[in-house]
Design an enzyme around this catalytic site. Structure first.
Site, PDB file in Angstrom:
ATOM      1  N   ARG A  36      -5.225   7.197   5.280  1.00 51.86           N
ATOM      2  CA  ARG A  36      -5.520   6.042   4.444  1.00 51.86           C
ATOM      3  C   ARG A  36      -7.009   5.684   4.420  1.00 51.86           C
ATOM      4  O   ARG A  36      -7.417   4.776   3.692  1.00 51.86           O
ATOM      5  CB  ARG A  36      -4.678   4.840   4.890  1.00 51.86           C
ATOM      6  CG  ARG A  36      -3.171   5.087   4.714  1.00 51.86           C
ATOM      7  CD  ARG A  36      -2.356   3.814   4.773  1.00 51.86           C
ATOM      8  NE  ARG A  36      -2.788   2.871   3.755  1.00 51.86           N
ATOM      9  CZ  ARG A  36      -2.434   1.593   3.734  1.00 51.86           C
ATOM     10  NH1 ARG A  36      -1.638   1.123   4.671  1.00 51.86           N
ATOM     11  NH2 ARG A  36      -2.872   0.773   2.787  1.00 51.86           N
ATOM     12  N   CYS A  78       1.035  -7.413   1.373  1.00 51.19           N
ATOM     13  CA  CYS A  78       0.221  -6.206   1.493  1.00 51.19           C
ATOM     14  C   CYS A  78      -0.324  -5.687   0.165  1.00 51.19           C
ATOM     15  O   CYS A  78      -1.187  -4.830   0.163  1.00 51.19           O
ATOM     16  CB  CYS A  78       1.005  -5.113   2.200  1.00 51.19           C
ATOM     17  SG  CYS A  78       2.406  -4.565   1.268  1.00 51.19           S
ATOM     18  N   GLU A 112      -4.091  -4.778   1.000  1.00 52.78           N
ATOM     19  CA  GLU A 112      -4.343  -5.755   2.074  1.00 52.78           C
ATOM     20  C   GLU A 112      -4.906  -5.098   3.338  1.00 52.78           C
ATOM     21  O   GLU A 112      -5.689  -5.697   4.068  1.00 52.78           O
ATOM     22  CB  GLU A 112      -3.032  -6.458   2.452  1.00 52.78           C
ATOM     23  CG  GLU A 112      -3.128  -7.246   3.738  1.00 52.78           C
ATOM     24  CD  GLU A 112      -1.826  -7.852   4.211  1.00 52.78           C
ATOM     25  OE1 GLU A 112      -0.852  -7.122   4.403  1.00 52.78           O
ATOM     26  OE2 GLU A 112      -1.787  -9.070   4.362  1.00 52.78           O
ATOM     27  N   ASP A 113      -4.481  -3.859   3.567  1.00 53.44           N
ATOM     28  CA  ASP A 113      -4.876  -3.209   4.818  1.00 53.44           C
ATOM     29  C   ASP A 113      -6.347  -2.829   4.864  1.00 53.44           C
ATOM     30  O   ASP A 113      -6.861  -2.487   5.927  1.00 53.44           O
ATOM     31  CB  ASP A 113      -4.007  -1.949   5.051  1.00 53.44           C
ATOM     32  CG  ASP A 113      -2.565  -2.333   5.339  1.00 53.44           C
ATOM     33  OD1 ASP A 113      -2.363  -3.328   6.042  1.00 53.44           O
ATOM     34  OD2 ASP A 113      -1.662  -1.644   4.831  1.00 53.44           O
ATOM     35  N   HIS A 135       3.246  -3.505  11.418  1.00 59.66           N
ATOM     36  CA  HIS A 135       2.157  -4.475  11.540  1.00 59.66           C
ATOM     37  C   HIS A 135       2.672  -5.829  12.042  1.00 59.66           C
ATOM     38  O   HIS A 135       3.864  -6.109  11.938  1.00 59.66           O
ATOM     39  CB  HIS A 135       1.538  -4.736  10.149  1.00 59.66           C
ATOM     40  CG  HIS A 135       0.798  -3.584   9.559  1.00 59.66           C
ATOM     41  ND1 HIS A 135       1.000  -3.178   8.262  1.00 59.66           N
ATOM     42  CD2 HIS A 135      -0.155  -2.768  10.071  1.00 59.66           C
ATOM     43  CE1 HIS A 135       0.192  -2.147   8.001  1.00 59.66           C
ATOM     44  NE2 HIS A 135      -0.502  -1.877   9.082  1.00 59.66           N
ATOM     45  N   ASP A 189      -0.815   5.568  -0.633  1.00 58.83           N
ATOM     46  CA  ASP A 189      -0.544   4.194  -0.166  1.00 58.83           C
ATOM     47  C   ASP A 189      -1.538   3.156  -0.688  1.00 58.83           C
ATOM     48  O   ASP A 189      -1.563   2.033  -0.191  1.00 58.83           O
ATOM     49  CB  ASP A 189      -0.561   4.176   1.367  1.00 58.83           C
ATOM     50  CG  ASP A 189       0.716   4.759   1.959  1.00 58.83           C
ATOM     51  OD1 ASP A 189       1.760   4.115   1.832  1.00 58.83           O
ATOM     52  OD2 ASP A 189       0.655   5.879   2.527  1.00 58.83           O
ATOM     53  N   ARG A 202      -1.350   0.788  14.581  1.00 60.65           N
ATOM     54  CA  ARG A 202      -2.447   0.987  13.634  1.00 60.65           C
ATOM     55  C   ARG A 202      -3.745   0.279  14.060  1.00 60.65           C
ATOM     56  O   ARG A 202      -4.828   0.659  13.615  1.00 60.65           O
ATOM     57  CB  ARG A 202      -2.043   0.464  12.247  1.00 60.65           C
ATOM     58  CG  ARG A 202      -0.861   1.192  11.620  1.00 60.65           C
ATOM     59  CD  ARG A 202      -1.254   2.565  11.105  1.00 60.65           C
ATOM     60  NE  ARG A 202      -0.119   3.282  10.578  1.00 60.65           N
ATOM     61  CZ  ARG A 202       0.309   3.216   9.327  1.00 60.65           C
ATOM     62  NH1 ARG A 202      -0.318   2.441   8.464  1.00 60.65           N
ATOM     63  NH2 ARG A 202       1.354   3.924   8.936  1.00 60.65           N
TER      64      ARG A 202
HETATM   65  C1  CIR Z   1       1.733   2.620   5.577  1.00 64.78           C
HETATM   66  O1  CIR Z   1       2.532   3.160   6.361  1.00 64.78           O
HETATM   67  O2  CIR Z   1       0.550   2.468   5.849  1.00 64.78           O
HETATM   68  C2  CIR Z   1       2.248   2.147   4.234  1.00 64.78           C
HETATM   69  N1  CIR Z   1       3.316   2.992   3.808  1.00 64.78           N
HETATM   70  C3  CIR Z   1       2.714   0.704   4.280  1.00 64.78           C
HETATM   71  C4  CIR Z   1       1.597  -0.269   4.504  1.00 64.78           C
HETATM   72  C5  CIR Z   1       2.053  -1.693   4.393  1.00 64.78           C
HETATM   73  N2  CIR Z   1       0.971  -2.580   4.616  1.00 64.78           N
HETATM   74  C6  CIR Z   1       1.141  -3.862   4.867  1.00 64.78           C
HETATM   75  O3  CIR Z   1       2.241  -4.353   4.935  1.00 64.78           O
HETATM   76  N3  CIR Z   1       0.048  -4.591   5.071  1.00 64.78           N
END
Ligand code: CIR
Length: 254
Positions: free
Chosen positions: A84, A247, A64-65, A159, A59, A129
């Site tokens: 992650r 993201c 962004e996360d 999110h 991922d 999360r």
């Molecule tokens: C997840 O489940 O963490 C990733 N497949 C998707 C994360 C998307 N992040 C975001 O929109 N900020």
């Protein structure tokens, strides 16, 4: 100069975490779509910085996360999905050379996708999360910046920014039924039409246009009626893995 930090898509992207509404993405097509995304950012005036992919982190394109920028300060997050956490070190190393940094500590969890900055107000999604301890630590950072924090309960989506997308100055597109809208008081809300629920994603660009997902033309039309210029792109494989347009980058003034 406005800068966008992005991360390449690994070959393992077909093993990205997907919700029951998602599906395993096609890696080659996702890479093509990611290039289109980067090209649009570049054309709109961003300098692009690119971190290499990590095959052990399916991922990692969803950069962004991993961090939230507040002016001169980068808050390194602690992703709510255990698989992650290994995405953090290279991003932290990159940002540490350019920003003062602080980090969310265990047992706190915070995903950047839950943080929406609108002027001097920071909205944070209380999601699966992002936990209470993560929000508590974020609050200290936000208050240290002289900003205020609003906690928005999030239900049934990954999110906050899965269901609340900034599209302009104090304007957001909201998917009905996913967040407590009373917490968005003061923002102008455009509701995503039912047929396009969760198909819309957006990123306002410095050239004044709003990048949108091609699968949500009715929502895009609502924005055009408000006088916003939209630029739709096909991001099917990113949406498949529960991502959106915000993201895939960390944006800052470089
Ligand atoms: C997840 O489940 O963490 C990733 N497949 C998707 C994360 C998307 N992040 C975001 O929109 N900020």
């Amino acid at each position: 100069m406005p800068t966008a930090l992005v991360r390449e898509i690994p070959s393992s992207f077909d093993r990205a975490i997907v919700s029951p509404r998602g599906r395993s993405p096609d890696v080659d097509l996702a890479r093509k779509q990611h290039r289109v995304y980067r090209d649009h950012l570049e054309e709109a005036g961003y300098e692009i910085e690119t971190l290499p992919a990590d095959e052990t982190c399916p991922d990692c394109v969803f950069i962004e996360d991993t961090a939230v920028i507040f002016g001169e300060l980068a808050l390194i997050t602690r992703p709510g999905a255990q698989e992650r956490i290994a995405e953090i070190p290279p991003v932290e190393e990159f940002l540490r050379e350019r920003f003062a940094t602080t980090a969310v500590e265990a047992p706190g969890t915070l995903d950047g996708g839950d943080v929406m900055i609108m002027g001097r107000t920071v909205y944070v999604g209380a999601s699966e999360r992002t936990n209470r301890e993560g929000i508590y630590q974020l609050r200290a950072v936000v208050h240290g910046q002289g900003m205020s924090l609003v906690v928005v309960p999030v239900e049934g989506v990954l999110h906050l920014k899965s269901a609340v997308l900034p599209v302009g100055d104090q304007i957001v597109v909201v998917t009905p039924g996913k967040v407590d809208e009373s917490m968005l008081d003061g923002l102008r809300i455009v509701h995503e039409p039912e047929a396009e629920h969760l198909l819309f994603s957006a990123l306002p660009l410095p050239d004044g246009t709003v990048l949108t997902t091609a699968g949500a033309p009715a929502t895009a039309s609502l924005l055009e009626e408000m006088g916003l210029a939209v630029s739709p792109i096909d991001m099917s494989e990113i949406l498949a893995a529960d991502g959106g347009l915000t993201c895939m980058s960390i944006l800052y003034d470089g």
